[in-house]
Design an enzyme around this catalytic site. Sequence first.
Site, PDB file in Angstrom:
ATOM      1  N   THR A  22       2.450   1.202  -2.163  1.00 53.15           N
ATOM      2  CA  THR A  22       2.245   0.973  -0.737  1.00 53.15           C
ATOM      3  C   THR A  22       3.584   0.512  -0.165  1.00 53.15           C
ATOM      4  OG1 THR A  22       0.743   0.059   0.936  1.00 53.15           O
ATOM      5  CG2 THR A  22       1.386  -1.433  -0.827  1.00 53.15           C
ATOM      6  N   CYS A  28       0.923  -8.707   5.000  1.00 54.21           N
ATOM      7  CA  CYS A  28      -0.186  -8.184   4.222  1.00 54.21           C
ATOM      8  C   CYS A  28       0.072  -8.456   2.740  1.00 54.21           C
ATOM      9  CB  CYS A  28      -0.339  -6.683   4.426  1.00 54.21           C
ATOM     10  SG  CYS A  28      -0.616  -6.194   6.139  1.00 54.21           S
ATOM     11  N   HIS A  45      -4.234  -2.782  -0.143  1.00 53.68           N
ATOM     12  CA  HIS A  45      -3.285  -3.311   0.855  1.00 53.68           C
ATOM     13  C   HIS A  45      -4.133  -4.004   1.931  1.00 53.68           C
ATOM     14  CE1 HIS A  45       0.353  -2.302   3.688  1.00 53.68           C
ATOM     15  NE2 HIS A  45      -0.278  -3.370   4.116  1.00 53.68           N
TER      16      HIS A  45
END
Lengths: 160, 206
Positions: A22, A28, A45
């Site tokens: 990701t 995040c 994620h």
Amino acid sequence: MATIKVGMADLNICKAPDMITTLGLGSCIGIAVYDPVTKIGGLAHIMLPDSTQMRNNSNIAKFADTGIEELIKRVTMAGANRRRLVAKIAGGAKMFEVKGMSGIGNVGERNAHASKAKLSQLGIPLVAEDTGLNFGRTVELYPETGDFYIKAVGKPLKII
Amino acid sequence: MAKFSLDQVNDMYFDVLKEIGNIGAGNATTAISHMLNIKVNMEVPKVKFLTFQELPTAISAEEETVVGIYLEVQDDIDGSMMFLLKMDSARYLVNRLMGRPDDYTEEFNEMDLSAIKEIGNIISGSYLSALSGMTNMVITSSVPYLAIDMAAAILSVPAIQFGQYGDNALLIQTEFGDDVTIQGFFILMPDVESYDKILTSLGIAL
């Protein structure tokens, strides 16, 4: 070897020799889990700590609590043994040095805390982490070895 | 409980945002023109309604380094706003401001970073005064905070803000042009209650 890409508020699974990634985690958290024997892993994620605090919580991959639960479900359905699963996490940065602890000020920290709490509740050992500070991170999980690569602008590659 | 959900955003709200974008970018263009003493033209802003899957690549590739300026807004509404500049645009503006040649590409120093913050402050202020003028509300902002990092990482901040009440984000894209095109992206993130206030003050029924 294929590369599987996970977006924001998204999750997926990956089997060796493939790699799952990701890009540009900020506040995040990227949660990687894998089974070292079957070499099956997965990556989530997540953006927010707690789905129960939100009215609109239909996207389960968006939250640490529901996202991690779903991730574990998906990797075990793919053949990973739940008792062998271990986790590594990265992200949770404070992208802007905003004063005070309200609003987005500490959402990265809250995300990291919620992710660890959920993993611990599910009995998944957290074997490594690279969280906090003030920079973005791209992560890559290689289920073949369990290596979790962390890339950041202007910093050397970190493998945890 | 606030009534607003971004997922039910309507055409009228879109038009209002576009208008805020128009006036704001107009103000910003004038300010930049004066500050840099150059002629600046502005394109009509585009308002985009994006899902979280689309947001990280809305301004560049996820891992491309961009400049983000973040301010908190307060008074009649609460929330935050962000202005993003592509790296080449930021570099161009700083070089102009510092009186350097356009092809100067050394890393930004402390002075340059302050200059970028100030540019962000002026541009954000231009949008805020547009919003304030249209809604007749008092809106002030905090000092600007700066981050230069991967686009997706910087955009995670507005994504998280929007994520608290939906699965989409609103982005106003503005292009300023002179000899080169300066691309800027503006994101307004009122908190949920403030959305209701803005819409009510604009006479938009929910």
